[in-house]
Write a protein that holds these residues in place. Structure first.
Motif, PDB file in Angstrom:
ATOM      1  N   GLY A   9       0.817  -1.154  -0.004  1.00 17.21           N
ATOM      2  CA  GLY A   9      -0.110  -0.144   0.083  1.00 17.21           C
ATOM      3  C   GLY A   9       0.955   1.231   0.024  1.00 17.21           C
ATOM      4  N   ARG A  10       0.461   2.464   0.321  1.00 14.95           N
ATOM      5  CA  ARG A  10       1.099   3.564   0.367  1.00 14.95           C
ATOM      6  C   ARG A  10       1.879   3.727   1.441  1.00 14.95           C
ATOM      7  NH1 ARG A  10       0.537   8.809  -1.844  1.00 14.95           N
ATOM      8  NH2 ARG A  10       1.618  10.300  -0.332  1.00 14.95           N
ATOM      9  N   ASN A  11       3.318   3.628   1.589  1.00 20.14           N
ATOM     10  CA  ASN A  11       4.023   3.139   2.315  1.00 20.14           C
ATOM     11  C   ASN A  11       3.900   2.326   3.560  1.00 20.14           C
ATOM     12  OD1 ASN A  11       5.730   5.291   1.125  1.00 20.14           O
ATOM     13  ND2 ASN A  11       5.668   6.998   2.885  1.00 20.14           N
ATOM     14  N   VAL A  12       3.244   1.173   3.113  1.00 21.04           N
ATOM     15  CA  VAL A  12       2.964   0.171   4.034  1.00 21.04           C
ATOM     16  C   VAL A  12       3.279  -1.111   3.282  1.00 21.04           C
ATOM     17  CG1 VAL A  12       0.535   0.317   3.515  1.00 21.04           C
ATOM     18  CG2 VAL A  12       1.410  -0.622   5.775  1.00 21.04           C
ATOM     19  N   VAL A  13       3.680  -2.178   3.939  1.00 25.84           N
ATOM     20  CA  VAL A  13       3.466  -3.523   3.424  1.00 25.84           C
ATOM     21  C   VAL A  13       3.196  -4.430   4.368  1.00 25.84           C
ATOM     22  CG1 VAL A  13       5.999  -3.848   3.958  1.00 25.84           C
ATOM     23  CG2 VAL A  13       4.869  -5.236   2.035  1.00 25.84           C
ATOM     24  N   PHE A  14       1.991  -5.541   4.104  1.00 25.06           N
ATOM     25  CA  PHE A  14       1.979  -6.443   4.970  1.00 25.06           C
ATOM     26  C   PHE A  14       2.537  -7.747   4.495  1.00 25.06           C
ATOM     27  CE2 PHE A  14      -1.804  -3.531   4.914  1.00 25.06           C
ATOM     28  CZ  PHE A  14      -2.227  -3.351   6.428  1.00 25.06           C
ATOM     29  N   ILE A  15       3.090  -8.340   5.264  1.00 24.81           N
ATOM     30  CA  ILE A  15       3.875  -9.669   4.960  1.00 24.81           C
ATOM     31  C   ILE A  15       3.375 -10.692   5.608  1.00 24.81           C
ATOM     32  CG2 ILE A  15       6.175 -10.851   5.328  1.00 24.81           C
ATOM     33  CD1 ILE A  15       7.155  -8.011   5.872  1.00 24.81           C
ATOM     34  N   LYS A  16       2.870 -11.757   4.852  1.00 21.64           N
ATOM     35  CA  LYS A  16       2.546 -12.996   5.449  1.00 21.64           C
ATOM     36  C   LYS A  16       3.470 -13.977   5.306  1.00 21.64           C
ATOM     37  CE  LYS A  16      -0.717 -16.760   4.716  1.00 21.64           C
ATOM     38  NZ  LYS A  16      -1.670 -17.521   3.847  1.00 21.64           N
ATOM     39  N   TYR A  17       4.107 -14.519   6.371  1.00 22.00           N
ATOM     40  CA  TYR A  17       5.295 -15.425   6.479  1.00 22.00           C
ATOM     41  C   TYR A  17       5.027 -16.580   7.361  1.00 22.00           C
ATOM     42  CZ  TYR A  17       6.509 -13.331  10.996  1.00 22.00           C
ATOM     43  OH  TYR A  17       6.516 -13.136  12.483  1.00 22.00           O
ATOM     44  N   THR A  49       6.090 -24.664  13.737  1.00 21.36           N
ATOM     45  CA  THR A  49       5.962 -24.009  12.363  1.00 21.36           C
ATOM     46  C   THR A  49       4.645 -23.206  12.659  1.00 21.36           C
ATOM     47  OG1 THR A  49       6.765 -25.790  11.483  1.00 21.36           O
ATOM     48  CG2 THR A  49       5.545 -24.389  10.015  1.00 21.36           C
ATOM     49  N   SER A  50       4.984 -21.667  12.402  1.00 25.25           N
ATOM     50  CA  SER A  50       3.852 -20.733  12.657  1.00 25.25           C
ATOM     51  C   SER A  50       3.606 -19.901  11.230  1.00 25.25           C
ATOM     52  CB  SER A  50       3.726 -20.127  13.756  1.00 25.25           C
ATOM     53  OG  SER A  50       4.850 -19.224  13.659  1.00 25.25           O
ATOM     54  N   THR A  51       2.560 -19.471  10.988  1.00 25.72           N
ATOM     55  CA  THR A  51       2.239 -18.650  10.184  1.00 25.72           C
ATOM     56  C   THR A  51       1.584 -17.285  10.602  1.00 25.72           C
ATOM     57  OG1 THR A  51       1.935 -20.334   8.178  1.00 25.72           O
ATOM     58  CG2 THR A  51       1.068 -18.010   7.930  1.00 25.72           C
ATOM     59  N   ASN A  52       2.388 -16.143  10.155  1.00 27.11           N
ATOM     60  CA  ASN A  52       2.247 -15.059  11.103  1.00 27.11           C
ATOM     61  C   ASN A  52       2.124 -13.925   9.770  1.00 27.11           C
ATOM     62  OD1 ASN A  52       2.563 -15.865  13.885  1.00 27.11           O
ATOM     63  ND2 ASN A  52       4.712 -16.123  12.860  1.00 27.11           N
ATOM     64  N   ILE A  53       1.455 -12.649  10.382  1.00 26.36           N
ATOM     65  CA  ILE A  53       1.074 -11.473   9.533  1.00 26.36           C
ATOM     66  C   ILE A  53       1.893 -10.593   9.983  1.00 26.36           C
ATOM     67  CG2 ILE A  53      -0.388  -9.827   8.389  1.00 26.36           C
ATOM     68  CD1 ILE A  53      -2.233 -12.333   7.957  1.00 26.36           C
ATOM     69  N   VAL A  54       2.626  -9.343   9.590  1.00 27.81           N
ATOM     70  CA  VAL A  54       3.047  -8.199  10.021  1.00 27.81           C
ATOM     71  C   VAL A  54       2.842  -7.124   9.055  1.00 27.81           C
ATOM     72  CG1 VAL A  54       4.927  -9.132  11.435  1.00 27.81           C
ATOM     73  CG2 VAL A  54       5.389  -8.299   9.212  1.00 27.81           C
ATOM     74  N   SER A  55       2.344  -5.973   9.831  1.00 27.13           N
ATOM     75  CA  SER A  55       2.574  -4.949   8.860  1.00 27.13           C
ATOM     76  C   SER A  55       3.378  -3.961   9.151  1.00 27.13           C
ATOM     77  CB  SER A  55       1.003  -4.320   8.954  1.00 27.13           C
ATOM     78  OG  SER A  55       0.840  -3.788  10.299  1.00 27.13           O
ATOM     79  N   LYS A 112       8.177   2.893  11.044  1.00 26.41           N
ATOM     80  CA  LYS A 112       7.672   3.723  12.002  1.00 26.41           C
ATOM     81  C   LYS A 112       6.491   2.942  12.999  1.00 26.41           C
ATOM     82  CE  LYS A 112       4.039   6.264   9.449  1.00 26.41           C
ATOM     83  NZ  LYS A 112       3.612   7.585   9.019  1.00 26.41           N
ATOM     84  N   HIS A 113       5.927   2.124  12.124  1.00 27.67           N
ATOM     85  CA  HIS A 113       4.871   1.242  13.202  1.00 27.67           C
ATOM     86  C   HIS A 113       4.975  -0.302  12.398  1.00 27.67           C
ATOM     87  CE1 HIS A 113       0.870   1.624  15.090  1.00 27.67           C
ATOM     88  NE2 HIS A 113       1.542   0.684  15.344  1.00 27.67           N
ATOM     89  N   LEU A 114       5.304  -1.162  13.485  1.00 25.75           N
ATOM     90  CA  LEU A 114       5.403  -2.553  13.060  1.00 25.75           C
ATOM     91  C   LEU A 114       4.151  -3.198  13.825  1.00 25.75           C
ATOM     92  CD1 LEU A 114       6.353  -5.482  12.530  1.00 25.75           C
ATOM     93  CD2 LEU A 114       7.832  -5.011  14.340  1.00 25.75           C
ATOM     94  N   ARG A 115       3.079  -3.983  13.348  1.00 20.51           N
ATOM     95  CA  ARG A 115       2.130  -4.728  14.019  1.00 20.51           C
ATOM     96  C   ARG A 115       2.380  -6.190  13.794  1.00 20.51           C
ATOM     97  NH1 ARG A 115      -0.767  -0.209  11.951  1.00 20.51           N
ATOM     98  NH2 ARG A 115      -1.685   1.036  13.735  1.00 20.51           N
ATOM     99  N   ARG A 116       2.477  -6.842  14.866  1.00 20.29           N
ATOM    100  CA  ARG A 116       2.652  -8.413  14.597  1.00 20.29           C
ATOM    101  C   ARG A 116       1.517  -9.040  15.221  1.00 20.29           C
ATOM    102  NH1 ARG A 116       8.823  -9.239  16.029  1.00 20.29           N
ATOM    103  NH2 ARG A 116       9.496  -7.207  16.453  1.00 20.29           N
ATOM    104  N   HIS A 117       0.837  -9.625  14.171  1.00 21.57           N
ATOM    105  CA  HIS A 117      -0.426 -10.370  14.129  1.00 21.57           C
ATOM    106  C   HIS A 117       0.028 -11.758  14.217  1.00 21.57           C
ATOM    107  CE1 HIS A 117      -2.820  -6.756  13.359  1.00 21.57           C
ATOM    108  NE2 HIS A 117      -1.740  -6.544  12.352  1.00 21.57           N
ATOM    109  N   HIS A 118       0.149 -12.374  15.332  1.00 22.18           N
ATOM    110  CA  HIS A 118       0.493 -13.851  15.312  1.00 22.18           C
ATOM    111  C   HIS A 118      -0.430 -14.986  15.003  1.00 22.18           C
ATOM    112  CE1 HIS A 118       4.296 -12.737  17.716  1.00 22.18           C
ATOM    113  NE2 HIS A 118       3.240 -11.646  18.061  1.00 22.18           N
ATOM    114  N   GLY A 119       0.051 -15.939  14.298  1.00 22.65           N
ATOM    115  CA  GLY A 119      -0.855 -16.759  13.937  1.00 22.65           C
ATOM    116  C   GLY A 119      -1.789 -17.641  14.911  1.00 22.65           C
TER     117      GLY A 119
END
Length: 154
Positions: free
Chosen positions: A105-113, A131-137, A147-154
């Protein structure tokens, strides 16, 4: 005199416009890959304090790091560093972090890993393999730092 004032105003607006230019898709992808690489490097059997410092260097001085699931927020690099250094006492057998999907997105990336690791945390008596799948923005400032990391744990 009017020409000088006009030139200064034009230059100011140009610099300000450049500062607000969003990161390109290629830059966002590169920053996401650099984040995952640094995350992976700081979770290995041979991780060093320099690896931790490299990871932390990806963050702006005024950042927010939120662990949504655990309701934990860190806003100081010294606190983030202290927590990561404490984890150096864990016995890490291996850790592999791989990007599954990116959304930009605009100056943002969501990563599913996906993270696969085998670790014996220093506070436990047993080895844990998971083994876990997580999402961070990752939201970036105008300098391309997190400037902002959000960790959405699986």
């Amino acid at each position: 005199m009017k020409i000088l004032v006009s030139a200064i105003i034009t230059l100011s607006l140009s610099v300000s416009a450049l500062a607000n230019t969003p990161l390109s898709e290629a830059e966002l992808k590169q920053k996401a890959e650099a984040f995952i690489q640094a995350k992976n490097t700081r979770q290995q059997p041979d991780t060093t304090i320099q690896d931790i410092d490299k990871f932390i260097s990806l963050f702006s001085d005024n950042f927010i790091d939120e662990h949504i699931k655990f309701n934990v927020t860190v806003t100081k690099k010294a606190e983030l560093r202290k927590g990561m250094i404490a984890k150096l006492s864990d016995k890490v057998y291996f850790c592999e972090v791989k990007i599954d999907q990116l959304m930009l997105g605009r100056n943002v990336v969501f990563i599913k890993y996906t993270e696969h690791a085998k670790v014996k945390p220093s506070h436990m008596d047993k080895v844990v393999e998971y083994t876990s799948t997580n999402i961070v923005s990752l939201e970036f400032d105008n300098n391309g730092l997190i400037k902002h990391l959000r960790r959405h744990h699986g």
